[in-house]
Write an enzyme that holds these catalytic residues in place. Structure first.
Site, PDB file in Angstrom:
ATOM      1  N   CYS A   1      70.177  39.031  54.798  1.00 24.80           N
ATOM      2  CA  CYS A   1      68.802  39.430  55.164  1.00 24.80           C
ATOM      3  C   CYS A   1      67.733  38.423  54.739  1.00 24.80           C
ATOM      4  O   CYS A   1      66.709  38.283  55.419  1.00 24.80           O
ATOM      5  CB  CYS A   1      68.493  40.811  54.591  1.00 24.80           C
TER       6      CYS A   1
ATOM      7  N   SER B   1      65.655  48.357  49.557  1.00 23.33           N
ATOM      8  CA  SER B   1      66.492  48.835  50.668  1.00 23.33           C
ATOM      9  C   SER B   1      67.583  47.819  51.014  1.00 23.33           C
ATOM     10  O   SER B   1      68.568  48.159  51.655  1.00 23.33           O
ATOM     11  CB  SER B   1      65.644  49.134  51.910  1.00 23.33           C
TER      12      SER B   1
ATOM     13  N   HIS C   1      61.449  41.445  52.640  1.00 28.33           N
ATOM     14  CA  HIS C   1      61.778  40.395  51.672  1.00 28.33           C
ATOM     15  C   HIS C   1      60.740  39.273  51.760  1.00 28.33           C
ATOM     16  O   HIS C   1      60.458  38.746  52.848  1.00 28.33           O
ATOM     17  CB  HIS C   1      63.152  39.789  51.984  1.00 28.33           C
TER      18      HIS C   1
ATOM     19  N   ASN D   1      63.773  43.379  56.065  1.00 29.63           N
ATOM     20  CA  ASN D   1      65.193  43.136  55.763  1.00 29.63           C
ATOM     21  C   ASN D   1      66.168  44.021  56.518  1.00 29.63           C
ATOM     22  O   ASN D   1      67.264  43.560  56.857  1.00 29.63           O
ATOM     23  CB  ASN D   1      65.447  43.258  54.257  1.00 29.63           C
TER      24      ASN D   1
HETATM   25  P1  NAP Z   1      75.051  51.314  52.587  1.00 30.00           P
HETATM   26  O1  NAP Z   1      73.733  51.979  52.717  1.00 30.00           O
HETATM   27  O2  NAP Z   1      75.751  51.382  51.276  1.00 30.00           O
HETATM   28  O3  NAP Z   1      76.028  51.919  53.739  1.00 30.00           O
HETATM   29  C1  NAP Z   1      77.412  51.638  53.774  1.00 30.00           C
HETATM   30  C2  NAP Z   1      78.048  52.308  54.993  1.00 30.00           C
HETATM   31  O4  NAP Z   1      79.438  51.982  55.027  1.00 30.00           O
HETATM   32  C3  NAP Z   1      77.964  53.839  54.977  1.00 30.00           C
HETATM   33  O5  NAP Z   1      77.824  54.305  56.294  1.00 30.00           O
HETATM   34  C4  NAP Z   1      79.347  54.245  54.441  1.00 30.00           C
HETATM   35  O6  NAP Z   1      79.770  55.524  54.862  1.00 30.00           O
HETATM   36  C5  NAP Z   1      80.192  53.204  55.134  1.00 30.00           C
HETATM   37  N1  NAP Z   1      81.507  53.040  54.537  1.00 30.00           N
HETATM   38  C6  NAP Z   1      81.844  52.865  53.243  1.00 30.00           C
HETATM   39  N2  NAP Z   1      83.180  52.778  53.107  1.00 30.00           N
HETATM   40  C7  NAP Z   1      83.707  52.900  54.364  1.00 30.00           C
HETATM   41  C8  NAP Z   1      85.016  52.907  54.899  1.00 30.00           C
HETATM   42  N3  NAP Z   1      86.101  52.769  54.115  1.00 30.00           N
HETATM   43  N4  NAP Z   1      85.169  53.057  56.241  1.00 30.00           N
HETATM   44  C9  NAP Z   1      84.108  53.209  57.061  1.00 30.00           C
HETATM   45  N5  NAP Z   1      82.830  53.210  56.603  1.00 30.00           N
HETATM   46  C10 NAP Z   1      82.638  53.069  55.284  1.00 30.00           C
HETATM   47  O7  NAP Z   1      74.966  49.755  52.946  1.00 30.00           O
HETATM   48  P2  NAP Z   1      73.898  48.991  53.918  1.00 30.00           P
HETATM   49  O8  NAP Z   1      72.707  48.568  53.149  1.00 30.00           O
HETATM   50  O9  NAP Z   1      73.734  49.800  55.128  1.00 30.00           O
HETATM   51  O10 NAP Z   1      74.695  47.644  54.218  1.00 30.00           O
HETATM   52  C11 NAP Z   1      75.766  47.560  55.146  1.00 30.00           C
HETATM   53  C12 NAP Z   1      76.177  46.094  55.307  1.00 30.00           C
HETATM   54  O11 NAP Z   1      75.073  45.368  55.837  1.00 30.00           O
HETATM   55  C13 NAP Z   1      76.541  45.402  53.986  1.00 30.00           C
HETATM   56  O12 NAP Z   1      77.569  44.457  54.226  1.00 30.00           O
HETATM   57  C14 NAP Z   1      75.260  44.669  53.604  1.00 30.00           C
HETATM   58  O13 NAP Z   1      75.495  43.562  52.779  1.00 30.00           O
HETATM   59  C15 NAP Z   1      74.768  44.255  54.987  1.00 30.00           C
HETATM   60  N6  NAP Z   1      73.337  44.003  55.059  1.00 30.00           N
HETATM   61  C16 NAP Z   1      72.446  44.899  54.541  1.00 30.00           C
HETATM   62  C17 NAP Z   1      71.074  44.626  54.637  1.00 30.00           C
HETATM   63  C18 NAP Z   1      70.025  45.548  54.087  1.00 30.00           C
HETATM   64  O14 NAP Z   1      68.830  45.152  54.087  1.00 30.00           O
HETATM   65  N7  NAP Z   1      70.368  46.772  53.632  1.00 30.00           N
HETATM   66  C19 NAP Z   1      70.642  43.468  55.258  1.00 30.00           C
HETATM   67  C20 NAP Z   1      71.591  42.587  55.804  1.00 30.00           C
HETATM   68  C21 NAP Z   1      72.916  42.873  55.690  1.00 30.00           C
HETATM   69  P3  NAP Z   1      79.678  56.851  53.916  1.00 30.00           P
HETATM   70  O15 NAP Z   1      78.260  57.376  54.047  1.00 30.00           O
HETATM   71  O16 NAP Z   1      80.662  57.766  54.541  1.00 30.00           O
HETATM   72  O17 NAP Z   1      80.005  56.435  52.532  1.00 30.00           O
END
Ligand code: NAP
Length: 369
Positions: free
Chosen positions: A152, A182, A245, A329
């Site tokens: 991000c 976030s 960010h 982000n």
């Molecule tokens: P998050 O809020 O922790 O969400 C994680 C998601 O993955 C939830 O839907 C969770 O489902 C699911 N999950 C976990 N274990 C799983 C499994 N075994 N099989 C299928 N689904 C599973 O994380 P996030 O912030 O959305 O980030 C997701 C990805 O995007 C990460 O790689 C992060 O580095 C990347 N990213 C995030 C941002 C940001 O600003 N947040 C920016 C760029 C990139 P449950 O609800 O069922 O646990």
């Protein structure tokens, strides 16, 4: 035009929710499948997810059942376009299974970003790198593939850097980030750790920024990317900001640049203009001349959250110039970035024959071996 069916893997998380918000009423794509972990599978989405966005959860999505993360179980209901928002560990295990099932996996995770034949793409910066996916074993064997968008912080930064690299060349770059909570997903950083505080460490973030900038601004050489020949040093900090960010940048160019030339490079930067992509901002880089901008609360929604705002351009006594960059982000830095990648893939015809292997029998045999 009939909308293409899409699925979201990791649909209940922060990025998954943004996908739902941005895909709601999208003119080209329609959500028909949602999956998350075993904790959520089988539940109604509204029950499985703690909806955290400031627009209501669409009722039709809330009523959908969260599916297991197994492509085979979905059978014919599995859409061929999968937006993936999983943490890196689960992405490493699951994304290849969906690519092997013939899906275009459009991923937010870091798991495959630096793999040689996986494109790491911000369309305004390096859409040409998408040709890499034709070399992927999945593409040859199943007709699926994996495409990634960057971290991000790297996204907002490279949007501001690309027009400067094109005109002046970048020799070295120093960047210090102030990253919103976030960005750590939900529930993310504990409130007792972040309220009234700054945390000067985000695991693997500095390494990701340094290497991803090199690949994004690198040159395509057949089936690989030659990294940008520039020194990049990043400091990454978590700050008590909800979304957006902010990054302080100092930069040294290969060729001298005046203030007017830098401003012209940013304002004339419009590489996708004319393609009519629903999520592409009119101005990917917006310069604000106020002395105290950009600020996350005031500027993160520019270009519907898809623009990178720059400001405070001034001479740097250490390198040549310094400025501040801000981007949203979870929109520009995550779900919006993946959505724009999908729109470009659609324009390129790379969403048309998913599930149809491109390799001949010998190539497919070699992949399987
Ligand atoms: P998050 O809020 O922790 O969400 C994680 C998601 O993955 C939830 O839907 C969770 O489902 C699911 N999950 C976990 N274990 C799983 C499994 N075994 N099989 C299928 N689904 C599973 O994380 P996030 O912030 O959305 O980030 C997701 C990805 O995007 C990460 O790689 C992060 O580095 C990347 N990213 C995030 C941002 C940001 O600003 N947040 C920016 C760029 C990139 P449950 O609800 O069922 O646990």
């Amino acid at each position: 035009m009939e909308r293409r069916k899409v699925g979201i893997l990791g649909a209940t998380g922060m990025v998954g929710q943004r996908f739902i918000q941005l895909l709601n009423n999208h003119p080209w794509f329609e959500i028909t499948w949602l999956a998350a972990s075993d904790r959520s599978a089988g539940k109604a989405y509204a029950e499985a997810c703690k909806w955290k966005l400031d627009t209501p959860l669409p009722a039709n999505i809330g009523a959908m059942t969260v599916q297991p993360n197994v492509p085979e179980l979905a059978k014919d209901d599995l859409p061929k376009i999968i937006f993936a928002a999983l943490d890196a560990e689960h992405a490493r295990e699951l994304e290849p299974k969906f690519a092997a099932a013939g899906c275009a996996v459009i991923s937010n995770s870091s798991a495959f970003r630096m793999v040689e034949d996986v494109p790491l793409v911000v369309p305004e910066v390096n859409a040409g790198h998408l040709d890499l996916l034709e070399a992927q074993a999945w593409r040859k064997n199943s007709g699926g593939y994996i495409v990634t968008n960057p971290n991000c912080s790297a996204i907002g930064l490279v949007l501001a850097l690309k027009p400067l690299e094109e005109r002046f060349g970048i020799e070295s770059l120093f960047v210090s980030t102030m990253q919103a909570v976030s960005g750590a997903g939900y529930p993310g950083v504990a409130s007792l750790d972040i309220l009234g505080n700054v945390v000067p460490f985000i695991k693997n973030e500095e390494e990701k920024m340094q290497e991803e900038v090199g690949k994004l601004l690198g040159r395509s050489r057949g089936n690989r990317i030659e990294m940008l020949d520039a020194k990049v040093s990043a400091h990454c900090n978590r700050v008590p900001v909800e979304d957006g960010h902010t990054e302080c940048v100092s930069i040294k160019f290969r060729k001298k640049a005046t203030r007017e030339e830098i401003l012209a490079a940013w304002s004339e930067f419009a590489p996708l203009r004319g393609q009519h992509l629903p999520s592409a901002p009119e101005h990917p880089v917006e310069f604000d001349s106020s002395v105290d901008r950009p600020q996350p609360r005031l500027d993160r929604m520019r270009g519907h959250g898809m623009a990178s705002t720059v400001g405070r351009l001034r001479e740097c006594p250490l390198l040549d110039w310094k400025f501040v960059v801000l981007s949203h982000n979870t929109i520009r830095g995550a779900a919006g970035a993946a959505l724009l990648n999908a729109e470009v893939l659609a324009r390129m015809g790379k969403l048309d024959k998913l599930g149809v292997p491109t390799g001949n029998a010998a190539q497919r045999q070699a992949v399987l071996a």
